[in-house]
Design an enzyme around this catalytic site. Structure first.
Site, mmCIF file in Angstrom:
data_model
loop_
_atom_site.group_PDB
_atom_site.id
_atom_site.type_symbol
_atom_site.label_atom_id
_atom_site.label_comp_id
_atom_site.label_asym_id
_atom_site.label_seq_id
_atom_site.Cartn_x
_atom_site.Cartn_y
_atom_site.Cartn_z
ATOM 1 N N GLU A 237 18.865 -12.999 -21.303
ATOM 2 C CA GLU A 237 17.521 -12.609 -20.838
ATOM 3 C C GLU A 237 17.340 -11.089 -20.840
ATOM 4 O OE1 GLU A 237 16.897 -16.628 -18.119
ATOM 5 O OE2 GLU A 237 17.007 -14.685 -17.114
ATOM 6 N N LYS B 186 6.424 -11.253 -11.559
ATOM 7 C CA LYS B 186 5.518 -12.055 -12.390
ATOM 8 C C LYS B 186 4.051 -11.617 -12.231
ATOM 9 C CE LYS B 186 8.434 -16.235 -12.525
ATOM 10 N NZ LYS B 186 8.436 -17.712 -12.305
ATOM 11 N N HIS C 212 11.088 -13.911 -11.101
ATOM 12 C CA HIS C 212 12.068 -14.675 -11.870
ATOM 13 C C HIS C 212 13.467 -14.164 -11.556
ATOM 14 C CE1 HIS C 212 14.198 -16.515 -15.258
ATOM 15 N NE2 HIS C 212 14.766 -15.340 -15.437
ATOM 16 N N ARG D 30 10.101 -14.980 -2.441
ATOM 17 C CA ARG D 30 9.157 -16.070 -2.726
ATOM 18 C C ARG D 30 8.484 -16.574 -1.455
ATOM 19 N NH1 ARG D 30 12.685 -18.965 -7.522
ATOM 20 N NH2 ARG D 30 11.535 -18.095 -9.287
ATOM 21 N N PHE E 103 5.284 -28.682 -17.341
ATOM 22 C CA PHE E 103 4.606 -27.452 -16.928
ATOM 23 C C PHE E 103 4.774 -26.303 -17.921
ATOM 24 C CE2 PHE E 103 8.771 -27.633 -14.759
ATOM 25 C CZ PHE E 103 9.355 -26.452 -15.202
ATOM 26 N N TYR F 84 11.087 -18.894 -22.176
ATOM 27 C CA TYR F 84 11.216 -20.143 -21.419
ATOM 28 C C TYR F 84 11.485 -21.348 -22.327
ATOM 29 C CZ TYR F 84 9.831 -18.067 -16.930
ATOM 30 O OH TYR F 84 9.787 -17.334 -15.766
ATOM 31 N N ARG G 188 19.362 -14.476 -6.692
ATOM 32 C CA ARG G 188 18.794 -15.797 -6.361
ATOM 33 C C ARG G 188 18.647 -15.932 -4.844
ATOM 34 N NH1 ARG G 188 16.776 -18.850 -10.812
ATOM 35 N NH2 ARG G 188 16.368 -20.301 -9.123
ATOM 36 N N ASN H 255 5.091 -18.017 -8.589
ATOM 37 C CA ASN H 255 6.064 -17.790 -7.515
ATOM 38 C C ASN H 255 6.669 -16.385 -7.537
ATOM 39 O OD1 ASN H 255 7.618 -18.164 -9.750
ATOM 40 N ND2 ASN H 255 8.778 -19.911 -8.972
ATOM 41 N N THR I 218 12.591 -22.011 -5.754
ATOM 42 C CA THR I 218 11.491 -22.011 -6.728
ATOM 43 C C THR I 218 10.147 -22.299 -6.050
ATOM 44 O OG1 THR I 218 13.064 -22.904 -8.336
ATOM 45 C CG2 THR I 218 10.727 -23.009 -8.925
HETATM 46 P P1 IDP Z 1 13.457 -20.796 -11.195
HETATM 47 O O1 IDP Z 1 12.428 -19.779 -11.621
HETATM 48 O O2 IDP Z 1 13.583 -20.853 -9.693
HETATM 49 O O3 IDP Z 1 14.776 -20.644 -11.890
HETATM 50 P P2 IDP Z 1 12.972 -23.065 -12.956
HETATM 51 O O4 IDP Z 1 13.186 -24.496 -12.575
HETATM 52 O O5 IDP Z 1 13.917 -22.413 -13.895
HETATM 53 O O6 IDP Z 1 12.860 -22.237 -11.576
HETATM 54 O O7 IDP Z 1 11.494 -22.978 -13.527
HETATM 55 C C1 IDP Z 1 11.053 -21.799 -14.189
HETATM 56 C C2 IDP Z 1 9.663 -21.474 -13.709
HETATM 57 O O8 IDP Z 1 8.765 -22.514 -14.105
HETATM 58 C C3 IDP Z 1 9.484 -21.403 -12.184
HETATM 59 O O9 IDP Z 1 9.874 -20.165 -11.624
HETATM 60 C C4 IDP Z 1 8.002 -21.634 -12.043
HETATM 61 O O10 IDP Z 1 7.243 -20.451 -12.355
HETATM 62 C C5 IDP Z 1 7.754 -22.670 -13.136
HETATM 63 N N1 IDP Z 1 7.820 -24.036 -12.589
HETATM 64 C C6 IDP Z 1 8.935 -24.711 -12.216
HETATM 65 N N2 IDP Z 1 8.635 -25.949 -11.773
HETATM 66 C C7 IDP Z 1 7.284 -26.053 -11.869
HETATM 67 C C8 IDP Z 1 6.348 -27.106 -11.561
HETATM 68 O O11 IDP Z 1 6.724 -28.194 -11.101
HETATM 69 N N3 IDP Z 1 5.028 -26.833 -11.799
HETATM 70 C C9 IDP Z 1 4.597 -25.652 -12.317
HETATM 71 N N4 IDP Z 1 5.442 -24.643 -12.622
HETATM 72 C C10 IDP Z 1 6.762 -24.840 -12.398
HETATM 73 MG MG MG Z 2 15.308 -20.871 -13.832
#
Ligand code: IDP
Ligand code: MG
Length: 141
Positions: free
Chosen positions: A127, A10, A116, A103, A58, A50, A86, A113, A92
């Site tokens: 994707e 990212k 992805h 991460r 968010f 997304y 993963r 973070n 996350t």
């Molecule tokens: P993942 O990337 O671990 O699969 P997801 O829940 O699919 O997590 O969320 C996608 C992306 O959205 C996360 O990687 C992160 O960049 C962002 N994100 C998730 N939760 C939050 C939040 O609570 N605040 C801000 N950004 C968030």
């Molecule tokens: Mg995800």
């Protein structure tokens, strides 16, 4: 049986100069890299990618961030690729990510973070298809 998953290094990680270190983690974890390219996502690409999160609070912040600078998109291959990736990236929220995960070592917040990872074989296929054509995916074996 080899499976595919989709990864992004990212914008926060690219900007911080961590692209090479994360690329090396991918190789060290035993993934074959079928394709990789440095891109700058448009806001529309980020919104499309997304779309599943469109109703989340968010979403605006996330799509702005993902289109804020260069990122590297990668198609990866390994046995049980989705779960293996993963495991390699961690939770996350970096505060909850296990020691030794990408991460844990490179993410700065739950939003920024570093990487992805697809969450299922079905989404991995979608994707990968979002950023690569089938002919760009090269099995080096
Ligand atoms: P993942 O990337 O671990 O699969 P997801 O829940 O699919 O997590 O969320 C996608 C992306 O959205 C996360 O990687 C992160 O960049 C962002 N994100 C998730 N939760 C939050 C939040 O609570 N605040 C801000 N950004 C968030
Ligand atoms: Mg995800």
């Amino acid at each position: 049986m080899s499976n595919r998953t989709f990864a992004i290094i990212k914008p926060d990680a690219v900007k911080a100069g961590n692209t090479g270190k994360i690329y090396d983690r991918i190789l060290s974890a035993g993934f074959n890299i079928l394709s990789a390219k440095l891109i700058k996502m448009t806001i529309d690409q980020a919104k499309g990618f997304y779309a599943v999160h469109a109703e989340r609070p968010f979403y605006g912040e996330l799509t702005e961030f993902m289109s804020s600078g260069q990122s590297m998109v990668l198609a990866l291959e390994k046995e049980n690729a989705v779960l293996a990736w993963r495991d390699t990236i961690g939770a996350t929220n970096p505060d909850e990510a296990a020691e030794g995960t990408i991460r844990k070592d490179f993410a700065t917040s739950i939003g920024e973070n570093a990487v992805h990872g697809s969450d299922s074989d079905e989404n991995a296929k979608i994707e990968i298809g979002f950023f690569f054509t089938e002919s760009e995916l090269i099995a080096n074996h």
